[in-house]
Scaffold this motif. Sequence first.
Motif, PDB file in Angstrom:
ATOM      1  N   ARG A  75      47.107  41.644  43.105  1.00 10.13           N
ATOM      2  CA  ARG A  75      47.282  42.321  41.819  1.00 10.13           C
ATOM      3  C   ARG A  75      48.529  43.206  41.833  1.00 10.13           C
ATOM      4  O   ARG A  75      49.358  43.130  40.928  1.00 10.13           O
ATOM      5  CB  ARG A  75      46.033  43.171  41.542  1.00 10.13           C
ATOM      6  N   ASN A  78      51.066  42.999  43.755  1.00 12.83           N
ATOM      7  CA  ASN A  78      52.251  42.163  43.882  1.00 12.83           C
ATOM      8  C   ASN A  78      52.607  41.530  42.540  1.00 12.83           C
ATOM      9  O   ASN A  78      53.774  41.486  42.152  1.00 12.83           O
ATOM     10  CB  ASN A  78      52.012  41.074  44.939  1.00 12.83           C
ATOM     11  N   GLU A  79      51.597  41.067  41.823  1.00 13.56           N
ATOM     12  CA  GLU A  79      51.850  40.435  40.515  1.00 13.56           C
ATOM     13  C   GLU A  79      52.479  41.440  39.548  1.00 13.56           C
ATOM     14  O   GLU A  79      53.351  41.091  38.768  1.00 13.56           O
ATOM     15  CB  GLU A  79      50.542  39.866  39.960  1.00 13.56           C
ATOM     16  N   GLU A  80      52.059  42.704  39.640  1.00 16.33           N
ATOM     17  CA  GLU A  80      52.646  43.766  38.795  1.00 16.33           C
ATOM     18  C   GLU A  80      53.977  44.262  39.342  1.00 16.33           C
ATOM     19  O   GLU A  80      54.563  45.167  38.782  1.00 16.33           O
ATOM     20  CB  GLU A  80      51.754  45.001  38.755  1.00 16.33           C
ATOM     21  N   GLU A  81      54.394  43.754  40.482  1.00 13.40           N
ATOM     22  CA  GLU A  81      55.606  44.217  41.167  1.00 13.40           C
ATOM     23  C   GLU A  81      55.575  45.718  41.441  1.00 13.40           C
ATOM     24  O   GLU A  81      56.576  46.414  41.292  1.00 13.40           O
ATOM     25  CB  GLU A  81      56.848  43.810  40.368  1.00 13.40           C
TER      26      GLU A  81
END
Lengths: 381, 381
Positions: free
Chosen positions: A216, A218-221
């Motif tokens: 999560r 990582n997906e949101e950076e």
Amino acid sequence: MPKNTQQAGKPISPSSEEVLARLEQLAKSIYDQIQSGKPPYLDIPVRTLANTIWDKKRKLLVLGPKTAKREFFDIGESKRFMQTILMLSLIVRARRENDYPTIRDLYYTGKHTIYYVNEYGKKVSEETWDDQRESNAVIQDIEVATGLLREHMGIMHDAKGRIVGNMIIRSKGTEIDLSRMGSGAWGIPSNVDQLEITKVEADYVLVVEKGAIFERLNEEEFWKKNKCILVTGKGQPDRSTRRMVRRLWEEFDLPVYILTDADSYGYYIYSVYRSGSISLSYESERLATPEARFLGVSTSDIERYKIPKNYIIKATERDIKRAKELMNYPWFKESKRWMEELQLFIERGEKIEIEALSGHGFKFLSNVYIPEKIANKEWII
Amino acid sequence: MPKNTQQAGKPISPSSEEVLARLEQLAKSIYDQIQSGKPPYLDIPVRTLANTIWDKKRKLLVLGPKTAKREFFDIGESKRFMQTILMLSLIVRARRENDYPTIRDLYYTGKHTIYYVNEYGKKVSEETWDDQRESNAVIQDIEVATGLLREHMGIMHDAKGRIVGNMIIRSKGTEIDLSRMGSGAWGIPSNVDQLEITKVEADYVLVVEKGAIFERLNEEEFWKKNKCILVTGKGQPDRSTRRMVRRLWEEFDLPVYILTDADSYGYYIYSVYRSGSISLSYESERLATPEARFLGVSTSDIERYKIPKNYIIKATERDIKRAKELMNYPWFKESKRWMEELQLFIERGEKIEIEALSGHGFKFLSNVYIPEKIANKEWII
């Protein structure tokens, strides 16, 4: 800070020549004993709890000075002696032939039946080892006897860590940019010491217990917005994830924050990153990050962040028992703050998960909780 | 071959606009019912075993045509109806705000207590859901009702697969070269459909059950020498690993070989890659690889490769029971070769691990076993 003086980022695995030389040296000492007519023996540092010392200053579990003579002609030790030599020969062969066996491969390759005639003239047989605990134990003996980590010897394990962030790694002649992994991440390999870390641009390392939370963030950076290196060991971390975190702390002076669930299992995971495990104390010097900080989630967060009652999980008897054990670990015992926290956990008998923070909105964890805790220095050590 | 006609490699996730539109459409149908004064209901395809069909031609488990009306005014269904609407609202909110919750986040965010006065005038309370099974079940309902995978809806899980080989992936605007991961690998993300696979240069896909074997083969650069894509799902594979394998087969016409231990657990893992799991049959169409081939290790390999007696492990009662269950699965039942293999496993009551091949030398697996089996077409289907 008891840090390494080596140049930051350089591979710290001994060269393959040196690894082989050290292994052969151990074997040669036996050979020389036999040649000179002496009863052969090995000197192996003792890996028992009694020889495990809490180094207060370095905040590390380390192996004490006790070594044991393992003698071939001692009937109580000859099997273990032979097992050690057998394993040593397998590892030397693998290094000479550039093979990368797993610990399970080594177990199988060395497993065979020895037939012999016993003192009563009866034909009997014996297995070189019966299960992998025996073969693993002699690998550990060889580690402490040679000062090599098993990863240096090219022994593989099921590496499960993931990492992403503004850093560049050189491995097998390739530059790998960990900020360019897309939605994926770089899977940390078995031997972290072989890696050259050529660039790190980050303010801190965030280690999250749970793989799904890593995905999560990582997906949101999160790592890009917050200038950090994001790591997960997926629950109880393996050796290579711990080694990677340690290197980022030791060589690049990055503060390390650990994010787990608020329960004794999560607290223990923090403890493994920070101080090592008792059973592998001889590795703590290279695997532990003695300045790692526990960011959360903590039992005291239940009040602080007003966690709704129905998000709270009742702790089991096992959780409470585990927490009481943790209170006896020296690195918890020395911390007033941790003793309060563990006491609170035991008194309330309540645990919460990282995901319980989602009750305040999906972005609460990344936009409020983590940055606030770091900015306000609200970690626990 | 029942393959997709879409352009190979292109992202196949519906766009975020389309995802939102489909979710809102489902919600709107309820809204319209209420507006026109009708009792609101949802039409949800039934996910029970009775509505799971073995599609012989496509070699897939698929969901049958049965749907169920879930009515708000039916006392037996109103809770589930409300749970579905609650979950739908959470997912729509996450998509609108570009959030990537985990299934656990969704469980917590939706979890709350409803207080009401019952028919006897007594104040009572009810939880929206008591455990994650309930919230997961309605996520699955929304998947089948909208035809979206939960990954398309931006829902994250603990993705554990690793992949490496001669291929290039585009993700979040970055090109990722999976042949340049060094000793590490690329960690497969949750939503594989979002990826663009821009280049694949390989003769086949090798899926290994065990993470440690993957590490070993990667360290030896097996994939480079053998022109293959190397994948591990680390035991029972997650959805994203299965989706990745499926895409490589479907869009790039690559044969897929599965390498597991020789036991019912390993055989079942093959079965999940190939045909899907019964509990998630509605996903098989997108997650399964119905032409996947079982490379080994098999029970018949014990004789064929002269596995020494002391490398053989006695199968447990549970192993045998599981094998008997597998013999009832249609995709095993239809295969004469598999029925023989499973029968042999049950008769011998013996299992072996991939690592048992190391008895013939550490390189036996990579230099002899895998290439020979593929060249001689000795896989089992």
